[in-house]
Design a protein around this motif. Structure first.
Motif, short mmCIF file in Angstrom:
data_model
loop_
_atom_site.label_atom_id
_atom_site.label_comp_id
_atom_site.label_asym_id
_atom_site.label_seq_id
_atom_site.Cartn_x
_atom_site.Cartn_y
_atom_site.Cartn_z
N LYS A 1 0.88 -1.21 0.31
CA LYS A 1 -0.01 0.08 -0.19
C LYS A 1 0.82 1.26 0.23
N GLU A 2 1.52 1.45 0.77
CA GLU A 2 2.70 2.70 1.24
C GLU A 2 3.05 3.16 -0.22
N LEU A 3 3.85 2.03 -1.42
CA LEU A 3 4.38 2.53 -2.45
C LEU A 3 2.86 3.10 -3.76
N ARG A 4 2.25 2.02 -3.24
CA ARG A 4 0.87 2.06 -4.29
C ARG A 4 0.43 4.36 -4.16
N LEU B 1 9.52 9.25 -12.93
CA LEU B 1 10.58 8.96 -12.94
C LEU B 1 10.74 7.17 -13.84
N TYR B 2 10.26 6.59 -13.24
CA TYR B 2 10.06 4.95 -14.12
C TYR B 2 10.75 5.29 -15.33
N HIS B 3 9.63 6.34 -15.56
CA HIS B 3 9.94 6.30 -17.65
C HIS B 3 11.45 7.23 -17.93
N ASP B 4 11.74 8.00 -16.71
CA ASP B 4 13.61 8.14 -17.68
C ASP B 4 14.57 7.33 -16.66
N LEU B 5 13.98 7.00 -15.93
CA LEU B 5 14.98 5.64 -15.61
C LEU B 5 14.96 4.87 -16.64
N ASP B 6 13.70 3.82 -17.20
CA ASP B 6 13.50 3.20 -17.89
C ASP B 6 14.32 3.85 -19.60
N ASN C 1 22.23 12.13 -16.70
CA ASN C 1 21.81 12.97 -15.53
C ASN C 1 20.34 12.98 -15.03
N LEU C 2 19.32 13.11 -16.22
CA LEU C 2 17.97 12.38 -16.34
C LEU C 2 18.41 11.27 -15.48
N ARG C 3 18.74 10.19 -15.67
CA ARG C 3 18.60 8.81 -15.06
C ARG C 3 18.99 8.33 -13.56
N ASP C 4 20.29 9.65 -13.73
CA ASP C 4 20.46 9.09 -12.06
C ASP C 4 19.68 10.62 -11.43
N ILE C 5 19.02 10.87 -11.93
CA ILE C 5 18.17 12.19 -10.77
C ILE C 5 16.60 11.27 -10.22
N ILE D 1 13.34 8.47 -7.26
CA ILE D 1 12.93 6.71 -6.75
C ILE D 1 13.28 5.62 -5.30
N ILE D 2 15.38 6.17 -5.04
CA ILE D 2 15.71 5.80 -3.78
C ILE D 2 14.99 6.79 -2.65
N GLN D 3 14.74 7.48 -2.89
CA GLN D 3 14.15 7.83 -2.03
C GLN D 3 13.14 8.09 -1.38
N ILE D 4 12.53 7.77 -2.50
CA ILE D 4 10.41 7.04 -2.30
C ILE D 4 10.86 5.72 -1.29
N TYR D 5 11.21 4.86 -1.79
CA TYR D 5 11.85 3.70 -1.67
C TYR D 5 12.54 3.71 0.00
N THR D 6 13.66 4.20 -0.06
CA THR D 6 14.18 4.58 2.19
C THR D 6 12.99 4.86 2.71
#
Length: 119
Positions: A59-62, A72-77, A84-88, A93-98
């Motif tokens: 639930k927290e991530l949803r 963000l996921y699109h930029d990463l993928d 630099n856009l993928r790194d950002i 995303i790491i901040q969200i999961y953390t």
């Protein structure tokens, strides 16, 4: 894994997916426009991410899967994006999961303290 693939579970997934798509349409600004047209690739990517998260994430991530996370996921993928856009995107995303992990650990500590000290 066996239990996740039985027909009853798969059938229940259809209604969950349908509900998730309806919810996405209701809360997404793209569908409030009266023009009747949207850019499908980013919308379908977001719907795929949202519906997959319904069965794979908690639930927290949803709750954080608004269009920002999809972007963000699109930029990463996107392999053709500047690094630099993928790194950002990766850092965000790491901040969200953390944040989710930290909140879970805090809640677990609170529950443990309540059990130990009866508060």
């Amino acid at each position: 894994m066996k239990f996740g693939l039985i027909s009853k579970t798969l059938r229940s997934g259809v209604s969950l997916t349908k509900d998730e798509i309806r919810s996405f349409i209701d809360r997404t600004a793209h569908f409030r426009d009266s023009s009747g047209s949207v850019q499908l690739p980013p919308i379908l990517a977001q719907i795929t991410l949202t519906t997959a998260s319904r069965s794979l994430q908690e639930k927290e991530l949803r709750e954080k899967l608004e269009t920002t996370f999809g972007d963000l996921y699109h930029d990463l993928d996107e392999s053709f994006r500047p690094t630099n856009l993928r790194d950002i995107a990766q850092r965000k995303i790491i901040q969200i999961y953390t944040g989710i992990i930290t909140a879970r650990r805090f809640k677990r500590k609170e529950r443990t303290a309540k059990k130990c000290f009866g508060t």
